[in-house]
Structures are given as structure tokens and as C-alpha cells.
Design a protein around this motif. Structure first.
Motif, short mmCIF file in Angstrom:
data_model
loop_
_atom_site.label_atom_id
_atom_site.label_comp_id
_atom_site.label_asym_id
_atom_site.label_seq_id
_atom_site.Cartn_x
_atom_site.Cartn_y
_atom_site.Cartn_z
N SER A 128 0.86 -1.23 0.08
CA SER A 128 0.00 -0.10 0.07
C SER A 128 0.77 1.31 -0.10
N ARG A 129 2.06 1.21 0.52
CA ARG A 129 2.97 2.33 0.62
C ARG A 129 4.01 2.50 -0.51
N PHE A 130 4.66 1.18 -0.76
CA PHE A 130 5.65 0.94 -1.88
C PHE A 130 5.03 -0.36 -2.64
N SER A 131 4.84 -0.05 -3.98
CA SER A 131 4.35 -1.24 -4.87
C SER A 131 5.61 -1.78 -5.33
N PRO A 132 5.69 -2.88 -5.81
CA PRO A 132 4.68 -4.10 -5.47
C PRO A 132 4.34 -4.46 -4.03
N GLY A 133 3.33 -5.32 -3.85
CA GLY A 133 3.32 -6.04 -2.65
C GLY A 133 4.10 -7.20 -2.76
N CYS A 134 4.15 -7.75 -1.64
CA CYS A 134 5.13 -9.04 -1.54
C CYS A 134 6.39 -9.20 -2.12
N MET A 135 7.17 -7.76 -1.62
CA MET A 135 8.40 -7.68 -2.14
C MET A 135 9.29 -8.73 -1.55
N GLY A 136 9.17 -8.79 -0.07
CA GLY A 136 10.06 -9.76 0.47
C GLY A 136 10.16 -11.38 0.33
N SER A 137 8.81 -11.60 -0.13
CA SER A 137 8.88 -13.12 -0.53
C SER A 137 9.30 -12.99 -1.97
N MET A 138 8.79 -12.18 -2.95
CA MET A 138 9.26 -12.11 -4.27
C MET A 138 10.93 -12.12 -4.28
N ALA A 139 11.48 -11.42 -3.69
CA ALA A 139 12.85 -11.24 -3.75
C ALA A 139 13.65 -12.55 -3.00
N PHE A 140 12.72 -13.17 -2.04
CA PHE A 140 13.43 -14.51 -1.53
C PHE A 140 13.39 -15.53 -2.67
N ILE A 141 12.49 -15.51 -3.45
CA ILE A 141 12.40 -16.56 -4.42
C ILE A 141 13.16 -16.14 -5.84
N GLY A 142 13.94 -14.96 -5.83
CA GLY A 142 14.69 -14.52 -6.94
C GLY A 142 13.91 -14.13 -8.00
N ALA A 143 12.48 -13.35 -7.63
CA ALA A 143 11.88 -13.05 -8.78
C ALA A 143 11.89 -11.56 -8.52
N GLY A 144 12.49 -11.11 -7.30
CA GLY A 144 12.47 -9.40 -7.17
C GLY A 144 13.70 -8.63 -7.60
N ASP A 145 13.54 -7.35 -7.60
CA ASP A 145 14.54 -6.45 -8.17
C ASP A 145 14.83 -5.25 -7.08
N ILE A 146 15.67 -6.01 -6.16
CA ILE A 146 15.83 -5.18 -4.99
C ILE A 146 16.63 -3.86 -5.36
N ALA A 147 17.62 -4.14 -6.25
CA ALA A 147 18.28 -2.67 -6.90
C ALA A 147 17.31 -1.78 -7.59
N GLY A 148 16.48 -2.35 -8.31
CA GLY A 148 15.39 -1.68 -9.07
C GLY A 148 14.49 -1.05 -8.42
N TRP A 149 14.23 -1.47 -7.00
CA TRP A 149 13.26 -1.04 -6.19
C TRP A 149 13.70 0.57 -5.52
N GLN A 150 14.78 0.40 -5.37
CA GLN A 150 15.50 1.39 -4.32
C GLN A 150 15.06 2.75 -4.41
#
Ligand code: ZN
Length: 420
Positions: free
Chosen positions: A132-154
Motif C-alpha cells: 500500500s505504501r510501496f508497490s509492488p506488494g509481497c516484495m520480501g517473498s518475491m525477492a526471496f524466491i529470486g523474482a524481485g528486483d531489490i536494486a531496481g526498487w531502491q
């Protein structure tokens, strides 16, 4: 001989009440949005409780928080249990916190009796489930499974203008006792307790839902374009009215999609009209359609149905139609073996249950891509969630925690389901 571990219901209920004071809203809910000061405070409190019990505290680069009780074989992938601590801006006190604190209660119950488990048991609090504050939701679990973009989210900006990278850094800094670990590690199983966020269990009078999967979601944006004209001087045969086309298409879809399939969901939740004037036939009507179903092929056929109905209506009303897909989340199936373990746990405890499919998505949907995963639902009053009025009875909280404990014990003792 150690005695059998037991849930301390009073301790768990007190803890849920304590955490509900963090970011408390006047209407009895919480505003503890991801990476906010409230979120940080909740994480701090959980970490302090963990350290007081001698558990190890870890976090990763996206601030997923892990609390670990060591098993006999520390090299074996742990059993992971937990949920999230962040909330919607006007959220309830149970969405997320219930699963996280029930998982921590399980860890404490194991520690109370000093029971040895073969595998380590870890409590997780995933970062930013709500989105709700930062999109997308489920960032933590997405990153955990290698489907997130932590650098891109900064550089992502929150609804309050805050930069995610700054808030993430401050959140990580708030837990100096937590050891950093790489994002993503092998786990033997993941089980998440959560409120149902729907009315099915309460209506059935059943305390536990065995969640077999999460339905898929697609978001379509439909835009009908016609010709703006005077409302009073334009006779029917000269009208190119996109509102007439939109209303006819929506009415037809409401008549055919859900009545034909009780698992199907179709919602038109947002509509805009241009130029939006009382005495002008609109030039354009745009609306969203949210469709959900547990089966991918059925989702596709509903999407095809929407396409056909909208085109037919456009032709009939002499307007143009344009349809875009903005979101497509495939349905998820949880692990049959884990669902069975939960089912057996319920049987040993004499707790009645029913199988159901989650209508909302959860961190467990993402984790299920890399580890055997399932969820345990407990009823919430009137099915209300994402609302400060959200409520779960003490009895259901206790039953949920007992089933989680029994499940975690089986998983931490039983054969490895997922070799690393
Ligand atoms: Zn949640």
C-alpha cells in the motif's frame, strides 16, 4: 523426559494486543505500513522477544526478518513459519500479525519444553506484503524466491513521497543485533497462518481452512470510445454512446460469468467518464475488470468472453473498444503433502476443517514456487479484512496456533520434503 509442547494462549493473545498498539488507529485498527517507523518498531519488538529467548535473529537485504531455533541438524533446511507485520493504512490488527505472532508462539512453545527437533524452525516476517505504501506488494517473498528486483526498487517512491532505499536502510539499521544473510535460502517447508479475509469459514462454522491454492488474478482495462454530442439534440440513431455500450457489456458479463461458475469472480471496480458532464453524451468510458479463478484455462476463457461481449456491444452501439491487460498473476497450487500434514495435525487435535482456495494472494503464493508450501486460514468476523474492524475470536486464534504447532512439529521431525 520433556513434556509435549503446548501453546500458551494467554501469552499469544496478550502479544497480539501489544503489537496492535504499534501504529494503533483511533478506530481500533493499525497503520503500520511497510518500512515505516511503526513497521520498524514492530520488528524491533519481535527481535527483542527473540533475543530474550535465546533465538538467533537474521535479516536480508530486503529486510525479511528471520528468527531461528536451532535443530539437531543445523545444516538441514529449516521449517519456515510466519507471515508479515506490515499493514494497510487503515488495516486490521490480525492481517499478517496473527500469522507472525502465532509462529513466534510456536517457537516459544518448543523452547518452553526444551523439545529437540531434527530440523531448525524459523519464524519469518516478510517485508512489504501489503504494497500500500510501496508497490509492488509481497516484495520480501518475491525477492526471496529470486523474482524481485531489490536494486531496481531502491528509487521507488512511497505514497508519502519517501524513497524506498532510504526507508529500507533505516529499517535494516534499526535491528543491529540481526545478522545479515543472503536473500533466499533452502527451506524444507513453509506454512503461513492467516485470517481468511472472506466469509466462508465463519458461515460454515468451521475453525480451520486448509488452503489448497490461491486463485489467479487478471486485471483488464476496457475503453469504449464514441462521439461526444449534445444530450438533448442527438436522437438515438445518431448517438455513438460509449456509456450505453459499457453498461450493456458489463450487465451481460455479470449475467453470465459468475452465475455459470461459483469459483469465478468478476468485478468492475473503477470507471471513468469523459468529458463527464451532465448534458454531454460521453466521448469515452473506461473501466477496470478484475477476474479471478483457481484455474488458468478458465481465466483465459473468461477473458475471451469479456473480449467477445465488449466487441459485440461496441458493434451494436457503433463505438470503438480497446482492451488492455494490466496485471496477470497465475493461480498457485499449494503442496499436497503439506496440506496432508496440516490435515493430520487437525485430526490429532480433533479440529474440524475444510479445504478452500484463497481469494487473495499472499507471500505463501510466491514461496510455493521454491518450497513445499501451504496455508492455514482462521475465520474472521463477517469476512471483513483490510479494515480497522477486522476481528478474530480468541478461540480461533488459539486453534490456529495449535494446528500450526502440531504441523511445525511434524515437519521439523519428519522426512525432508525438499532436499536442498
Ligand atoms: Zn496479509
Amino acid at each position: 523426559m520433556t513434556s509435549y509442547p503446548k501453546i500458551n494462549a494467554r501469552r499469544l493473545l496478550q502479544r497480539i494486543a501489544d503489537f496492535a498498539t504499534i501504529g494503533a488507529t483511533p478506530a481500533g485498527g493499525v497503520n503500520r505500513q511497510a518500512l515505516s517507523i511503526g513497521d520498524r518498531t514492530a520488528r524491533r519488538r519481535l527481535a527483542e522477544l527473540a533475543v530474550a529467548r535465546g533465538f538467533n535473529v537474521h535479516q536480508d537485504a530486503i529486510a525479511n526478518l528471520f528468527i531461528r531455533r536451532e535443530g539437531r541438524d543445523p545444516s538441514s533446511p529449516p521449517v519456515l513459519i510466519g507471515s508479515h507485520l506490515d499493514s494497510q493504512p487503515t488495516g486490521g490488527r490480525f492481517d499478517g500479525a496473527l500469522g507472525t505472532l502465532s509462529a513466534f508462539e510456536v517457537l516459544e512453545a518448543l523452547e518452553d519444553t526444551g523439545v529437540d527437533t531434527e530440523r531448525s524452525v524459523e519464524v519469518v516476517s516478510w517485508t512489504n506484503e501489503e504494497g500500500s505504501r510501496f508497490s509492488p506488494g509481497c516484495m520480501g517473498s518475491m525477492a526471496f524466491i529470486g523474482a524481485g528486483d531489490i536494486a531496481g526498487w531502491q528509487d521507488t517512491r512511497g505514497t508519502d513521497g519517501a524513497r524506498l532505499g532510504d526507508e529500507l536502510a533505516a529499517t535494516l539499521k534499526a535491528l543491529p543485533e540481526a545478522r545479515m544473510r543472503p536473500v533466499g535460502h533452502a527451506v524444507s517447508a513453509f506454512v503461513e497462518v492467516h485470517i481468511e479475509q472472506g466469509p466462508v469459514l465463519e458461515r460454515a462454522g468451521i475453525p480451520i481452512g486448509l488452503v489448497t491454492g490461491v486463485q489467479g488474478t487478471r486485471w483488464l482495462v476496457v475503453s469504449f470510445s464514441g462521439e461526444a454530442a449534445h444530450a438533448g439534440t442527438t436522437p438515438l440513431e445518431f448517438r455513438k454512446d460509449p456509456m450505453a455500450a459499457a453498461v450493456a457489456a458489463i450487465a451481460q458479463l455479470q449475467l453470465v460469468v459468475m452465475p455459470a461458475d461459483p469459483m469465478a469472480r468478476l468485478t468492475v471496480g473503477r470507471m471513468s467518464v469523459e468529458p463527464s458532464s451532465v448534458n454531454v453524451i460521453p466521448s469515452r468510458v473506461t473501466f477496470t475488470i478484475d477476474i479471478r479463478h483457481p484455474q488458468e484455462d478458465v481465466l483465459s476463457s473468461i477473458e475471451a468472453q469479456i473480449d467477445a461481449e465488449c466487441r459485440a456491444s461496441a458493434t451494436h452501439h457503433m463505438v470503438e473498444v480497446h482492451i488492455e491487460k494490466h496485471f496477470d498473476l497465475a493461480p498457485g497450487k499449494f503442496d499436497v503433502a503439506i496440506v496432508d500434514v496440516i490435515d493430520n495435525a487437525c485430526e490429532r487435535l480433533g479440529v474440524s476443517n475444510m479445504k478452500l482456495v484463497s481469494g487473495a494472494f499472499h507471500d505463501a503464493l510466491f514461496v510455493s514456487k521454491v518450497a513445499p508450501t501451504a496455508m492455514i486460514f482462521v475465520p474472521c468476523r463477517d469476512g471483513i479484512s483490510h479494515n480497522e474492524a477486522e476481528f478474530v475470536t480468541s478461540e480461533h486464534i488459539e486453534i490456529g496456533a495449535k494446528v500450526l504447532l502440531e504441523t511445525a512439529l511434524s515437519l521439523a521431525r519428519g522426512p525432508i520434503l525438499n532436499a536442498p
